[in-house]
Design a protein around this motif. Structure first.
Motif, PDB file in Angstrom:
ATOM      1  N   PHE A 158      -9.414   4.192  -1.609  1.00 40.09           N
ATOM      2  CA  PHE A 158      -9.979   4.056  -0.269  1.00 40.09           C
ATOM      3  C   PHE A 158      -8.989   4.319   0.855  1.00 40.09           C
ATOM      4  CE2 PHE A 158     -12.176   1.163  -3.170  1.00 40.09           C
ATOM      5  CZ  PHE A 158     -13.436   1.717  -3.120  1.00 40.09           C
ATOM      6  N   CYS A 159      -7.746   4.671   0.561  1.00 42.26           N
ATOM      7  CA  CYS A 159      -6.747   4.867   1.608  1.00 42.26           C
ATOM      8  C   CYS A 159      -6.971   6.200   2.304  1.00 42.26           C
ATOM      9  CB  CYS A 159      -5.336   4.830   1.034  1.00 42.26           C
ATOM     10  SG  CYS A 159      -4.856   3.213   0.422  1.00 42.26           S
ATOM     11  N   VAL A 188     -10.869  11.796   9.422  1.00 37.03           N
ATOM     12  CA  VAL A 188      -9.957  11.616   8.297  1.00 37.03           C
ATOM     13  C   VAL A 188      -9.030  12.826   8.271  1.00 37.03           C
ATOM     14  CG1 VAL A 188      -9.752  11.384   5.801  1.00 37.03           C
ATOM     15  CG2 VAL A 188     -11.641  10.269   7.009  1.00 37.03           C
ATOM     16  N   ARG A 189      -7.733  12.580   8.447  1.00 34.07           N
ATOM     17  CA  ARG A 189      -6.727  13.644   8.462  1.00 34.07           C
ATOM     18  C   ARG A 189      -6.044  13.802   7.111  1.00 34.07           C
ATOM     19  NH1 ARG A 189      -8.327  16.514  12.623  1.00 34.07           N
ATOM     20  NH2 ARG A 189      -8.345  15.313  14.541  1.00 34.07           N
ATOM     21  N   SER A 190      -6.050  12.714   6.304  1.00 34.80           N
ATOM     22  CA  SER A 190      -5.523  12.792   4.938  1.00 34.80           C
ATOM     23  C   SER A 190      -6.072  11.621   4.146  1.00 34.80           C
ATOM     24  CB  SER A 190      -3.991  12.786   4.937  1.00 34.80           C
ATOM     25  OG  SER A 190      -3.471  11.604   5.488  1.00 34.80           O
ATOM     26  N   GLN A 191      -6.065  11.796   2.827  1.00 36.76           N
ATOM     27  CA  GLN A 191      -6.540  10.745   1.942  1.00 36.76           C
ATOM     28  C   GLN A 191      -5.641  10.672   0.723  1.00 36.76           C
ATOM     29  OE1 GLN A 191     -10.389  12.659   1.784  1.00 36.76           O
ATOM     30  NE2 GLN A 191     -10.162  12.896  -0.423  1.00 36.76           N
ATOM     31  N   CYS A 192      -5.604   9.493   0.129  1.00 34.23           N
ATOM     32  CA  CYS A 192      -4.729   9.279  -1.018  1.00 34.23           C
ATOM     33  C   CYS A 192      -5.147  10.193  -2.167  1.00 34.23           C
ATOM     34  CB  CYS A 192      -4.783   7.818  -1.448  1.00 34.23           C
ATOM     35  SG  CYS A 192      -3.606   7.431  -2.755  1.00 34.23           S
ATOM     36  N   GLY A 226      -5.321   4.008  13.172  1.00 38.87           N
ATOM     37  CA  GLY A 226      -4.515   4.781  12.219  1.00 38.87           C
ATOM     38  C   GLY A 226      -5.149   5.078  10.883  1.00 38.87           C
ATOM     39  N   GLY A 227      -5.986   4.172  10.371  1.00 36.71           N
ATOM     40  CA  GLY A 227      -6.613   4.430   9.088  1.00 36.71           C
ATOM     41  C   GLY A 227      -6.951   3.163   8.334  1.00 36.71           C
ATOM     42  N   ILE A 228      -7.372   3.370   7.090  1.00 34.02           N
ATOM     43  CA  ILE A 228      -7.717   2.288   6.178  1.00 34.02           C
ATOM     44  C   ILE A 228      -6.704   2.298   5.044  1.00 34.02           C
ATOM     45  CG2 ILE A 228      -9.436   1.371   4.571  1.00 34.02           C
ATOM     46  CD1 ILE A 228     -11.565   2.925   6.153  1.00 34.02           C
ATOM     47  N   ASP A 229      -6.090   1.165   4.781  1.00 34.77           N
ATOM     48  CA  ASP A 229      -5.203   1.020   3.637  1.00 34.77           C
ATOM     49  C   ASP A 229      -5.837   0.034   2.667  1.00 34.77           C
ATOM     50  OD1 ASP A 229      -3.094   2.777   4.051  1.00 34.77           O
ATOM     51  OD2 ASP A 229      -2.019   1.379   5.330  1.00 34.77           O
ATOM     52  N   PHE A 230      -5.444   0.150   1.410  1.00 28.24           N
ATOM     53  CA  PHE A 230      -6.077  -0.621   0.356  1.00 28.24           C
ATOM     54  C   PHE A 230      -5.095  -0.822  -0.778  1.00 28.24           C
ATOM     55  CE2 PHE A 230      -8.218  -0.409  -3.778  1.00 28.24           C
ATOM     56  CZ  PHE A 230      -9.117  -1.454  -3.658  1.00 28.24           C
ATOM     57  N   TRP A 231      -5.138  -1.980  -1.387  1.00 30.26           N
ATOM     58  CA  TRP A 231      -4.429  -2.194  -2.650  1.00 30.26           C
ATOM     59  C   TRP A 231      -5.255  -3.114  -3.519  1.00 30.26           C
ATOM     60  CZ3 TRP A 231      -3.615  -7.205  -3.755  1.00 30.26           C
ATOM     61  CH2 TRP A 231      -3.326  -8.100  -2.736  1.00 30.26           C
ATOM     62  N   ALA A 232      -5.035  -3.013  -4.821  1.00 28.32           N
ATOM     63  CA  ALA A 232      -5.737  -3.866  -5.772  1.00 28.32           C
ATOM     64  C   ALA A 232      -4.773  -4.267  -6.877  1.00 28.32           C
ATOM     65  CB  ALA A 232      -6.938  -3.134  -6.357  1.00 28.32           C
ATOM     66  N   LEU A 233      -4.986  -5.461  -7.376  1.00 23.67           N
ATOM     67  CA  LEU A 233      -4.214  -5.971  -8.505  1.00 23.67           C
ATOM     68  C   LEU A 233      -5.184  -6.335  -9.616  1.00 23.67           C
ATOM     69  CD1 LEU A 233      -1.870  -8.494  -6.625  1.00 23.67           C
ATOM     70  CD2 LEU A 233      -1.329  -6.158  -7.300  1.00 23.67           C
ATOM     71  N   ASP A 234      -4.787  -6.066 -10.865  1.00 17.31           N
ATOM     72  CA  ASP A 234      -5.619  -6.518 -11.973  1.00 17.31           C
ATOM     73  C   ASP A 234      -5.385  -8.009 -12.196  1.00 17.31           C
ATOM     74  OD1 ASP A 234      -3.275  -6.813 -13.501  1.00 17.31           O
ATOM     75  OD2 ASP A 234      -3.564  -4.934 -14.568  1.00 17.31           O
ATOM     76  N   LYS A 235      -6.070  -8.600 -13.158  1.00 20.94           N
ATOM     77  CA  LYS A 235      -5.979 -10.050 -13.349  1.00 20.94           C
ATOM     78  C   LYS A 235      -4.605 -10.522 -13.805  1.00 20.94           C
ATOM     79  CE  LYS A 235      -8.146  -9.777 -17.881  1.00 20.94           C
ATOM     80  NZ  LYS A 235      -9.323 -10.212 -18.646  1.00 20.94           N
ATOM     81  N   TRP A 236      -3.736  -9.586 -14.191  1.00 28.43           N
ATOM     82  CA  TRP A 236      -2.378  -9.934 -14.590  1.00 28.43           C
ATOM     83  C   TRP A 236      -1.366  -9.726 -13.466  1.00 28.43           C
ATOM     84  CZ3 TRP A 236      -5.524  -6.895 -17.770  1.00 28.43           C
ATOM     85  CH2 TRP A 236      -6.082  -7.581 -18.848  1.00 28.43           C
ATOM     86  N   GLY A 237      -1.838  -9.297 -12.303  1.00 29.74           N
ATOM     87  CA  GLY A 237      -0.954  -9.105 -11.169  1.00 29.74           C
ATOM     88  C   GLY A 237      -0.320  -7.723 -11.090  1.00 29.74           C
ATOM     89  N   ALA A 264       0.829  -1.202   0.000  1.00 32.50           N
ATOM     90  CA  ALA A 264       0.000   0.000   0.000  1.00 32.50           C
ATOM     91  C   ALA A 264       0.865   1.254   0.000  1.00 32.50           C
ATOM     92  CB  ALA A 264      -0.939   0.002   1.202  1.00 32.50           C
ATOM     93  N   GLN A 265       1.960   1.252   0.739  1.00 35.37           N
ATOM     94  CA  GLN A 265       2.836   2.419   0.779  1.00 35.37           C
ATOM     95  C   GLN A 265       3.493   2.636  -0.581  1.00 35.37           C
ATOM     96  OE1 GLN A 265       5.262   1.265   4.142  1.00 35.37           O
ATOM     97  NE2 GLN A 265       4.322   2.848   5.392  1.00 35.37           N
ATOM     98  N   TYR A 266       3.809   1.545  -1.278  1.00 43.17           N
ATOM     99  CA  TYR A 266       4.436   1.663  -2.593  1.00 43.17           C
ATOM    100  C   TYR A 266       3.477   2.314  -3.585  1.00 43.17           C
ATOM    101  CZ  TYR A 266       6.242   0.331  -7.140  1.00 43.17           C
ATOM    102  OH  TYR A 266       6.684   0.362  -8.425  1.00 43.17           O
ATOM    103  N   VAL A 267       2.227   1.878  -3.575  1.00 48.92           N
ATOM    104  CA  VAL A 267       1.251   2.377  -4.532  1.00 48.92           C
ATOM    105  C   VAL A 267       0.734   3.752  -4.135  1.00 48.92           C
ATOM    106  CG1 VAL A 267      -1.006   1.927  -5.557  1.00 48.92           C
ATOM    107  CG2 VAL A 267       0.586   0.050  -5.168  1.00 48.92           C
ATOM    108  N   HIS A 268       0.501   3.955  -2.857  1.00 47.86           N
ATOM    109  CA  HIS A 268      -0.159   5.169  -2.373  1.00 47.86           C
ATOM    110  C   HIS A 268       0.851   6.012  -1.594  1.00 47.86           C
ATOM    111  CE1 HIS A 268      -3.790   3.049  -3.499  1.00 47.86           C
ATOM    112  NE2 HIS A 268      -3.344   2.024  -2.795  1.00 47.86           N
ATOM    113  N   GLN A 269       1.568   6.846  -2.300  1.00 48.07           N
ATOM    114  CA  GLN A 269       2.644   7.590  -1.659  1.00 48.07           C
ATOM    115  C   GLN A 269       2.299   9.040  -1.365  1.00 48.07           C
ATOM    116  OE1 GLN A 269       6.258   7.083  -3.827  1.00 48.07           O
ATOM    117  NE2 GLN A 269       6.148   4.872  -3.757  1.00 48.07           N
TER     118      GLN A 269
END
Length: 124
Positions: free
Chosen positions: A60-61, A51-55, A100-111, A6-11
């Motif tokens: 949804f982060c 909510v103090r910050s959002q991606c 602390g919050g909500i973190d989220f990640w998603a991958l498409d069907k190819w990873g 999540a940190q990699y995708v949502h910086q």
């Protein structure tokens, strides 16, 4: 490993200050109810969380605290598949004894990371 993903995708996060929506409160409560044994201690914090910050991508982060210098730990997570073959994971984190919050990640069907903010979460 999920936090690192999540940190990699949502910086980049946009500062904000708002109450959680009813949907966000329900999601956090649902996840904490099925989370680690210690997650129950954080349920009372939901009603006071803000909510103090959002991606910046619009996903949804969201963060409920301003400072993430201390290590985050996962209280609860939900991982599932999208109908098209992709995957997602949404989780609630804490820092020390604070929700602390909500973190989220998603991958498409190819990873590949799927950062489409318009892709809805499937129903729980």
């Amino acid at each position: 490993q999920y936090i690192a993903a999540a940190q990699y995708v949502h910086q980049q996060y946009i500062p904000t200050d708002r109450e959680l929506t009813d949907e966000e409160k329900e999601l956090v409560r649902y996840l904490l109810d099925m989370g680690k044994p210690e997650a129950y201690r954080f349920i009372p914090q939901i009603k006071e969380a803000r909510v103090r910050s959002q991606c910046e991508c619009g996903c949804f982060c969201i963060n409920f605290i301003d400072n993430y210098e201390d290590e985050r730990f996962i209280l609860a997570e939900y991982k599932s598949d999208y109908p098209d073959g992709g995957q997602f994971c949404v989780f609630v984190v804490a820092v020390n004894e604070v929700l602390g919050g909500i973190d989220f990640w998603a991958l498409d069907k190819w990873g590949n990371y799927d950062d489409d903010p318009n892709r809805p979460l499937p129903s729980f």
